[in-house]
Each structure stands twice: as C-alpha cells, then as structure tokens.
Design an enzyme around this catalytic site. Structure first.
Site, PDB file in Angstrom:
ATOM      1  N   LYS A  99       5.306 -32.953 -29.644  1.00  0.00           N
ATOM      2  CA  LYS A  99       4.952 -33.765 -28.993  1.00  0.00           C
ATOM      3  C   LYS A  99       5.943 -34.502 -27.854  1.00  0.00           C
ATOM      4  CE  LYS A  99       0.542 -34.370 -29.864  1.00  0.00           C
ATOM      5  NZ  LYS A  99      -0.654 -33.903 -28.885  1.00  0.00           N
ATOM      6  N   GLU A 121      -1.947 -43.378 -26.169  1.00  0.00           N
ATOM      7  CA  GLU A 121      -2.975 -43.216 -27.029  1.00  0.00           C
ATOM      8  C   GLU A 121      -2.524 -42.256 -28.080  1.00  0.00           C
ATOM      9  OE1 GLU A 121      -3.197 -40.928 -24.565  1.00  0.00           O
ATOM     10  OE2 GLU A 121      -2.999 -39.194 -25.727  1.00  0.00           O
ATOM     11  N   SER A 388       3.728 -26.960 -35.233  1.00  0.00           N
ATOM     12  CA  SER A 388       3.625 -27.739 -34.568  1.00  0.00           C
ATOM     13  C   SER A 388       4.314 -28.993 -35.000  1.00  0.00           C
ATOM     14  CB  SER A 388       2.176 -28.154 -33.678  1.00  0.00           C
ATOM     15  OG  SER A 388       1.296 -28.309 -34.762  1.00  0.00           O
TER      16      SER A 388
END
Lengths: 406, 273
Positions: A99, A121, A388
């Site tokens: 991210k 969010e 990830s």
C-alpha cells in the site's frame, strides 16, 4: 492479431475519459468533478516531470526500502513438487505491505497541490497505516475512515494509525466494512474538497484514480520482471496475486501484460465458497454496475443494491473491483479465480511453518492458488506470487479461528 | 411540454416559486408513501421528488442515509418506487414526479427498460446523483426517446465553462446544490447562491431550483427570493423520523411532514407580490 496491435490495446487504456472499454469513467456527484479535473491535470503534468519522478524514486528507495526482494521459496516449492515459486516481498516494505508505494506517490501529489489535509478509507488498515505514515512524515493532517467491523478485527492497525497522529473514524453505516468506509471518505471529500486530498487505496474510484494508483503500484511488476530475468534467466511462466480492489495485482501484472507467455491469475476472496453466497468475488460471481465512481463488476442483488460481502481478510472484503481488472477479465488476458477462507488460512500456516514468512491473510489467498498451480507445473517453470503484505496484523484473527485467547 | 416544464411555466405566470419536497420512497413505511405524496400536494408541493433507496448513497448526509436504510429494510427497490408512482397517478395526473437516486439501480434495470417502465408509470424526470454529463449520453438517449426530463446538479465548485456542458444535457430544471457537502449539511449563503444562479442563467433558460441545506420557512424564503424553486429533503425526512421515534406512528410522521411543508409553503409565498 499481431503483437504490436496487442501492445496498443494495453497502452490505450484508460482513454481520455478514464475508460477501460466499457468500465471505469467518472461516476461522481457534480461537486467533485472540478476536483477530479484538477487532479487529472496536475497528475498529467507531474507524471512526466523528471523532478517529481526523482523525488518519488528517492522516497521509494530511502523511505519504503525498495527494491523489495524476489525470494525463491525453495523449501515450499520442493514440498509441493512442481514449479519454482518466487515471492515478491512487498511485506518487507516500510509499514508492511504494498500500500505504501501508492500513498507515497499520492502524498507527493497532495504536497504539490498544496493540500494540508489528506483523507483515506481503509479495510484491513494497511492503506490507513500507509496513509497515516506518509502524512506524519509530510506534516499533513490525516483522517482515516474505517468500518466499525474492521476497527474490531484490526485493532492493532487502528492503534498504529493513532500513534502516527491520524484520526480514525469508525463507520457505522451499511455493512460497516470497506465499502462503507469508502462512502464516508467520499462524503468527507465532498465536504472538504478545497483543502483535502483523498488518497484512494486501490485501483478503483473515479478517473484518474485507477490510472494513478496503477502507475504508482507498477514498481512491483517492473522490479519483478527485472529480478526474474536476473535470477532465472527468463520471464516467469505465471503470476499470481490476490484481488480485492486489485492494486497489488495490477501493480504486478501490468508490466507483463504484453508478455504473451506469462499467464496471470487474480485470486478473489471465496469466503465460505461461491455457492454459499458469502464471499467477495465480484469478477467470479458478480455482474457489471456502477459504484464508487466507476463502472465495474459488482456483487449486487436483483434491485441493483450492493450486497454484503464476506471474507476472512478485511482487505479483500469489498463488493467491487478496479475497472481495469473488469476489462482484463472480459479480454481474457487475466484468469480470475477464488480461494476460500479455509484455503487461505491453510496457506497462511504453511508458508509460516515452511519458509518462516508470515503472510497477510489477503496475500494468503494468492499463495493458496499458487500451491494448486505449482502442483500442475514442472520444476523448470517459474511462478511469481505477490506477497502483498505481512501477517502480523492478522494474528488475532488467526488465533481466534484456532480457538486461542490471549 | 413536459409536466415539469409546464408546472414551472404556470408558477412563473403566477409569480410564485416551486416547492419541491423530497422523501425517500418507502420511508418510514411502504404503505405511507403514496398517501403522503397526495397530502404533500394538498399542503402546497408543486413537484414531488422521490428518493430511490440505494445501499450506498454516497452524497447523502446522516439523515437521508438513515432514510435509505429504513426503506431498504422495508425491501423497497426501484421497481416498487415505479409502482408507487403508478398508484399516485391514479388520483393525480397533474403533479410532476421526479425520481432522485444513484446510477446502479437504473443501470441494473437497463436504461431502455427503465425509460419505458418509468414513463409508463407516470414519472416525469430523473436525477442520478452520480451520472455527470460525461457519462450520460446513453441514458439521455433513452430518456429523450420516451420524453422524460433529465435533471442535473450544478455545484458551488462547478466552473462557469462547465455549466454550459451541463445545461446542454439538461431539461426540466437545473438543481443547484447550495453547499459543498452532503445533503442536510451546513449553512446557506444566499448571496453566494444568487451569484451561481446568475451564472447558470447565463447559459440556459431553464428554471433553477436550489437544494441541500434548506431547513425551514426562513431559509426557504431566503432561497426563493433568488431561485425558481426550493427543494426540501433532510428536514422533512428528519421530521418524520422524529415523529416515529416519539411513538406517534406513521400517521404522526405524515402529519409532521405536512406541517413542515405547510410552513415552508407559507414562507415561500410570503415573498410573492
């Protein structure tokens, strides 16, 4: 179709209106249209500005810790007895997931646009943490919207965000998960559009977000492509990544789209199984519709209402998916499959025990599919799985499922 | 001429301003929406705006979010809303009815199927919050085919050059959003509203109604001095919710809505010559 024509297909999306074929677009209230146009203009300018790229590259190297390794999971591969499996170690990034590649990029845009406040969010909390982190570093005010249900399952990440100086707002409307957090973040953006930059965490939302988040995440695939060539002397035979909104998957897949020999698998959250209707797999079991600013595959009922989703992993618990994935599905370039909660949990335990790497439950979905795939392949073949994120944040969830209380 | 255009023309001839009450269809209960529509007309409503319940009403503030949630809990979807309009039309062929909602229920029904079903039910116009002019071409083809108005929002953030792009696609009237934010929020700045309405009038002849943030007779009156119409939504939905909360039941909810619309009608009419 010749290779050149195929290459053009991938270069041509999104078009000037933000469309990937019939998907994408800008389905938002009028109040936000000017802000989107401004963002688009700024991004168009900065994305080709060498100084901005230098700044971004420096942040990715010095702050995020890139490049992330491409690690060969030899013991795991041997135990399966098929293809060689390599893990793209996005879990080793600062803040523990892919991210941050995107939040670093969008925060730089916010800085260049002179916005003192960012809003985001979050589902699992990884995007919220990555946003709060970069906001702390740049001295930006930060508010993160998170579904009440996710606040409960991801208490550790909530506290991390608070330590970083962000305000975490629990969202109590709807299903109290990621989709409702996204509704609330958009409401906040509409209200504070003058001073606020909305850092969307995935390749969804109105144009230009699917484009710019893709661009920021493509560093994963560019590195993996180079590393695979260096370490194995060839391109991988298959890529595997989990798909919620789909940012880590697009980041890995996109730089390989023109490589015809590279098969791609996007793994959606199968929850309790597709037949149970308790899952989060819009590409596998949904239909096209409009939500959160774009046209894409959605989980919806006969009235066009968005359905509640279920996944053991908060980060995949979303009824939509990025529009480029919808397009890639229809095109047939990427295979979209599912892994259930149980399969993901088994993969979580396996990787932890066999390789000493604790994966996020999101990434565990990709691992679960990679295991099936590897078994059908041969030892001269190579699979790259996007790991990830790391699994520390999920320890409470896993412990609870195993019946352990702290 | 559409029923909406005709109503604005008639009001203009009388020197009056339009009052457009908004309620979420099926809130607080399926069976009161049609009787409520009739009573709102008797209380002075010129156009009825029915909210189509949606699971993710991104532009709504807390009051209307709850309205959508209550209606959804009552099982109300777009098909039921069309049934309600059809029933309303059995007794009222004159009052324009406008549907306001989000793209997905209309997308899911299909633009052509929606246009056919809605015009047959007696719907006069559609306002989809999240379909801007950039995305409206296919929908507008279908609405124009059946002669239904498409109402667009203009916002305080809409640049002047963009207003023309919107008005070129719009019919019926222009809905000016009086504040940056969600429904039911903030405070009105009437001078600011007046400035934007002047900009809109530079681009088209369409009437301009104003909504988002009108709570009572005073704010309605202030807006009516500069606009052709006033939309009242959150205040109305909140008044009904409060009446139900207080134990008054559905009859009390309707009475509360009627009382507020009556008061706002008087406020608006007090500026008429």
């Amino acid at each position: 179709m010749t290779s050149d024509l195929k290459a053009d297909v991938f270069a041509a999306v999104p078009d000037a209106d933000g469309r990937f074929g019939i998907y994408g677009g800008k389905f938002v209230a009028e109040t936000l249209m000017a802000a989107l146009s401004e963002l688009e203009a700024v991004y168009r300018k900065l994305s080709v500005d060498p100084e901005f790229q230098r700044e971004l590259d420096e942040d990715l190297a010095q702050y995020v810790g890139r490049p992330s390794p491409l690690y060969e999971a030899k013991r795991w591969s041997r135990s399966i007895g098929g293809a060689r499996i390599f893990l793209k170690r996005e879990d080793l990034n600062h803040t523990g997931a892919h991210k941050v590649n995107n939040t670093v990029g969008q925060a730089l845009l916010a800085k260049h646009m002179g916005k003192p406040r960012v809003t985001a969010e979050t589902g699992a909390g990884q995007h919220g943490v990555a946003t709060a982190t970069i906001a702390a570093r740049l001295g930006l005010q930060c508010q993160v919207f998170m579904g009440e249900e996710d606040v409960r399952r991801q208490a550790l990440n909530v506290y991390r965000m608070k330590l970083l100086g962000a305000e975490v707002v629990p969202v109590t409307s709807g299903s109290r998960t990621l989709k409702d957090a996204m509704n609330e973040a958009m409401r906040d953006w509409v209200t504070n559009v003058d001073n606020t930059f909305y850092i969307i965490g995935t390749v969804a939302g109105p144009h230009p977000y699917p484009l710019l988040v893709r661009d920021f995440q493509c560093v994963i695939g560019r590195e993996a492509r180079r590393q695979a060539l260096e370490q194995t002397g060839k391109l991988p035979d298959a890529l595997v990544a989990c798909v919620g909104g789909g940012s880590n998957a697009i980041g890995l897949f996109h730089p390989f789209l023109r490589d015809e020999g590279v098969a791609m698998y996007g793994v959606e959250a199968g929850g309790h199984g597709i037949a149970s209707n308790q899952h989060a797999a819009p590409l596998t079991a949904g239909s096209p519709g409009v939500l959160h600013g774009n046209r894409t595959y959605l989980m919806q009922d006969a009235d066009g209402q968005i359905m509640h989703t279920h996944s053991v992993s908060a980060g995949l618990d979303y009824p939509g998916v990025g529009p480029e994935h919808a397009w890639l599905k229809d095109l047939g370039r990427v295979n979209y499959v599912v892994a259930t909660d149980d399969e993901a949990l088994r993969a979580f335990h396996t990787l932890t025990r066999v390789e000493g790497i604790m994966p996020a439950l999101e990434s565990s979905h990709a691992l679960a599919h990679a295991e099936k795939l590897a078994a059908q392949m041969t030892p001269d073949q190579v699979i790259v799985v996007n790991l990830s994120g790391r699994g520390d944040k999920d320890i409470h969830t896993v412990a609870q499922i195993d019946g352990i209380e702290f | 001429m559409s029923r909406i255009a005709g109503r604005f023309q008639q009001l203009a001839q009388q020197g009056r301003k339009a009052l457009v009450p908004y309620v979420v269809a099926g809130d607080p209960a399926l069976e009161i929406t049609v009787p409520l529509m009739h009573r709102l007309v008797q209380a002075g409503a010129d156009i009825i705006e029915l909210g189509v319940p949606f699971s993710d009403p991104m532009s709504e503030g807390p009051v209307l979010q709850l309205g959508h949630e209550r209606a959804l809990a009552n099982g109300i979807g777009l098909r039921h809303v069309l049934d309600m309009v059809r029933e309303f039309r059995q007794q009222d062929a004159r009052t324009p009815v406008l549907l306001m909602g989000y793209a997905n229920p209309v997308e899911h029904m299909g633009y052509a199927a929606f246009a056919d079903a809605a015009i047959a039910a007696g719907v006069d116009g559609l306002l989809t919050v999240d379909i801007p002019p950039e995305e409206v071409a296919n929908l507008n083809d279908q609405l124009q085919r059946v002669g239904m108005d498409n109402i667009f929002l203009v916002a305080p953030t809409t640049p002047d050059e963009r207003i023309g792009r919107i008005t070129a696609q719009a019919s019926g009237f222009i809905y000016y959003v009086s504040l940056k934010g969600v429904t039911g929020a903030g405070h009105l700045d009437v001078a600011d509203v007046a400035e934007h309405i002047a900009l809109i009038r530079g681009h088209c002849q369409l009437p301009v109604a104003v909504g988002f943030g009108i709570k009572d007779a005073a704010s309605a009156k202030a807006v009516a001095t500069v606009a052709d119409g006033v939309v009242v939504g959150s205040a109305l939905v909140a008044s009904m919710a409060a009446a139900v909360e207080a134990g008054g039941g559905h009859a009390a909810a309707m009475d509360a809505a009627v009382a507020l619309v009556t008061e706002i009608r008087a406020g608006i009419d007090s500026i008429a010559s």
